[in-house]
Scaffold this motif. Sequence first.
Motif, PDB file in Angstrom:
ATOM      1  N   GLY A 267       6.517  -3.713  12.772  1.00 30.72           N
ATOM      2  CA  GLY A 267       7.278  -4.793  12.168  1.00 30.72           C
ATOM      3  C   GLY A 267       6.863  -5.177  10.769  1.00 30.72           C
ATOM      4  O   GLY A 267       7.115  -6.306  10.337  1.00 30.72           O
ATOM      5  N   VAL A 268       6.206  -4.262  10.053  1.00 26.81           N
ATOM      6  CA  VAL A 268       5.831  -4.521   8.659  1.00 26.81           C
ATOM      7  C   VAL A 268       6.340  -3.385   7.783  1.00 26.81           C
ATOM      8  O   VAL A 268       6.481  -2.249   8.248  1.00 26.81           O
ATOM      9  CB  VAL A 268       4.297  -4.655   8.502  1.00 26.81           C
ATOM     10  N   PRO A 269       6.628  -3.662   6.512  1.00 25.81           N
ATOM     11  CA  PRO A 269       7.023  -2.581   5.601  1.00 25.81           C
ATOM     12  C   PRO A 269       5.894  -1.560   5.452  1.00 25.81           C
ATOM     13  O   PRO A 269       4.713  -1.923   5.421  1.00 25.81           O
ATOM     14  CB  PRO A 269       7.298  -3.302   4.282  1.00 25.81           C
ATOM     15  N   VAL A 270       6.269  -0.298   5.347  1.00 26.92           N
ATOM     16  CA  VAL A 270       5.305   0.790   5.241  1.00 26.92           C
ATOM     17  C   VAL A 270       5.400   1.444   3.871  1.00 26.92           C
ATOM     18  O   VAL A 270       6.499   1.731   3.377  1.00 26.92           O
ATOM     19  CB  VAL A 270       5.532   1.828   6.355  1.00 26.92           C
ATOM     20  N   VAL A 271       4.244   1.657   3.270  1.00 25.77           N
ATOM     21  CA  VAL A 271       4.128   2.228   1.931  1.00 25.77           C
ATOM     22  C   VAL A 271       3.529   3.633   2.041  1.00 25.77           C
ATOM     23  O   VAL A 271       2.632   3.859   2.854  1.00 25.77           O
ATOM     24  CB  VAL A 271       3.223   1.348   1.047  1.00 25.77           C
TER      25      VAL A 271
ATOM     26  N   ASN B 205      -1.758  -5.850   1.078  1.00 23.17           N
ATOM     27  CA  ASN B 205      -1.496  -4.443   1.366  1.00 23.17           C
ATOM     28  C   ASN B 205      -2.775  -3.820   1.894  1.00 23.17           C
ATOM     29  O   ASN B 205      -3.792  -3.802   1.190  1.00 23.17           O
ATOM     30  CB  ASN B 205      -1.044  -3.701   0.106  1.00 23.17           C
ATOM     31  N   VAL B 206      -2.749  -3.338   3.124  1.00 23.04           N
ATOM     32  CA  VAL B 206      -3.917  -2.683   3.712  1.00 23.04           C
ATOM     33  C   VAL B 206      -3.654  -1.183   3.780  1.00 23.04           C
ATOM     34  O   VAL B 206      -2.677  -0.743   4.378  1.00 23.04           O
ATOM     35  CB  VAL B 206      -4.230  -3.212   5.126  1.00 23.04           C
ATOM     36  N   LYS B 207      -4.545  -0.431   3.157  1.00 19.72           N
ATOM     37  CA  LYS B 207      -4.438   1.024   3.243  1.00 19.72           C
ATOM     38  C   LYS B 207      -5.113   1.500   4.525  1.00 19.72           C
ATOM     39  O   LYS B 207      -6.293   1.195   4.763  1.00 19.72           O
ATOM     40  CB  LYS B 207      -5.096   1.676   2.030  1.00 19.72           C
ATOM     41  N   LYS B 208      -4.363   2.220   5.332  1.00 20.51           N
ATOM     42  CA  LYS B 208      -4.924   2.757   6.578  1.00 20.51           C
ATOM     43  C   LYS B 208      -6.024   3.760   6.244  1.00 20.51           C
ATOM     44  O   LYS B 208      -5.826   4.676   5.461  1.00 20.51           O
ATOM     45  CB  LYS B 208      -3.824   3.439   7.396  1.00 20.51           C
ATOM     46  N   GLY B 209      -7.198   3.552   6.846  1.00 18.04           N
ATOM     47  CA  GLY B 209      -8.329   4.427   6.565  1.00 18.04           C
ATOM     48  C   GLY B 209      -8.050   5.887   6.896  1.00 18.04           C
ATOM     49  O   GLY B 209      -7.297   6.206   7.819  1.00 18.04           O
TER      50      GLY B 209
ATOM     51  N   ASP C  18       2.134 -13.549   6.646  1.00 17.94           N
ATOM     52  CA  ASP C  18       3.493 -13.113   6.961  1.00 17.94           C
ATOM     53  C   ASP C  18       4.060 -12.214   5.859  1.00 17.94           C
ATOM     54  O   ASP C  18       5.254 -11.921   5.847  1.00 17.94           O
ATOM     55  CB  ASP C  18       4.418 -14.304   7.200  1.00 17.94           C
ATOM     56  N   LYS C  19       3.188 -11.797   4.915  1.00 19.41           N
ATOM     57  CA  LYS C  19       3.582 -10.862   3.858  1.00 19.41           C
ATOM     58  C   LYS C  19       2.575  -9.716   3.846  1.00 19.41           C
ATOM     59  O   LYS C  19       1.643  -9.686   3.052  1.00 19.41           O
ATOM     60  CB  LYS C  19       3.626 -11.554   2.500  1.00 19.41           C
ATOM     61  N   LEU C  20       2.777  -8.785   4.771  1.00 14.80           N
ATOM     62  CA  LEU C  20       1.812  -7.710   4.985  1.00 14.80           C
ATOM     63  C   LEU C  20       2.470  -6.355   4.784  1.00 14.80           C
ATOM     64  O   LEU C  20       3.587  -6.127   5.250  1.00 14.80           O
ATOM     65  CB  LEU C  20       1.235  -7.801   6.402  1.00 14.80           C
ATOM     66  N   LEU C  21       1.754  -5.472   4.099  1.00 16.60           N
ATOM     67  CA  LEU C  21       2.171  -4.079   3.928  1.00 16.60           C
ATOM     68  C   LEU C  21       1.110  -3.174   4.541  1.00 16.60           C
ATOM     69  O   LEU C  21      -0.085  -3.458   4.449  1.00 16.60           O
ATOM     70  CB  LEU C  21       2.307  -3.724   2.446  1.00 16.60           C
ATOM     71  N   LEU C  22       1.554  -2.067   5.148  1.00 18.07           N
ATOM     72  CA  LEU C  22       0.644  -1.019   5.615  1.00 18.07           C
ATOM     73  C   LEU C  22       0.884   0.230   4.782  1.00 18.07           C
ATOM     74  O   LEU C  22       2.034   0.633   4.581  1.00 18.07           O
ATOM     75  CB  LEU C  22       0.904  -0.684   7.084  1.00 18.07           C
TER      76      LEU C  22
END
Length: 284
Positions: free
Chosen positions: A198-202, A143-147, A168-172
């Motif tokens: 194309g990735v799930p968004v949190v 899970n990468v938090k957008k700065g 292939d298991k990435l969250l933004l």
Amino acid sequence: MTSENDYGSLTKPFKVGNATFGDGRLTIIAGPCVVESLEHALMMARECSGRARESGLDFVYKSSFDKANRSSIKSFRGLGMETGLDVLRRVKEHVGVPVLTDVHDVSQVARVAEVVDVLQIPAFLSRQTDLIVEAARSGRAVNVKKGQFLSPQDARNIVEKAREAGCDKLLLTERGASFGYNNLVVDMRSFPIMRQFGVPVVFDVTHSLQLPGGLGHATGGQSEYIEPLARAGVACGVDAVFMEVHECPERAPSDGPNALPLERMQSLLNVLRDIHKLVRGTPA
């Protein structure tokens, strides 16, 4: 331009333990900001997961073994990596929930990946290519938090880095953007923009309500706005909601001013569940 109805076809769902992201459901990531003790972590994991289960929502437990980006040198950072990871391992074993925690340095990735289900890249480190690549190669979900300094369009580069490294298991995660000094604002356009990658968004609703450095020696927050902001994010079609929860925020050693009091969690989850079903066109 990609329409709202096209988003699901762009995203490949994946499972993290017994939680699923990206298949149309709403998943909850929640827990105290930092690991305080084994007893506290077990209690919070049981309480938070029970409330998510009561609302029919998948759940991932979140807590950090170290808070490396505190405002003051005197701020509580956590119990350290080895003790903190042991606590998170016991949460997985005894409560039966997947766990998420932060990594701050390439050297931490392999050790942390042995224990947790999701490696999280803090927002201030979201441009650190080596850290993203190492996490992406770990085999764990990331899970990468957008700065706070990045536009939602810039997050495409994060996705490309992680995918290039085989993740292939990435969250933004959206956690607000800097809005002058000591303030953040959430641009609701960021959710549909980032879902086009194309990735799930949190939506990290509680960190979005921080007042960074707002107390001088520490970060302030506006937890009174958690519910309306969370409702808005779910209405925009996010895949998951991230929230820091504490049974007594005024005593929390980290991020208390922006944490959701545990007593408010169940009613909020019920509302978010119903909004999500409405947005998805399924009966509430």
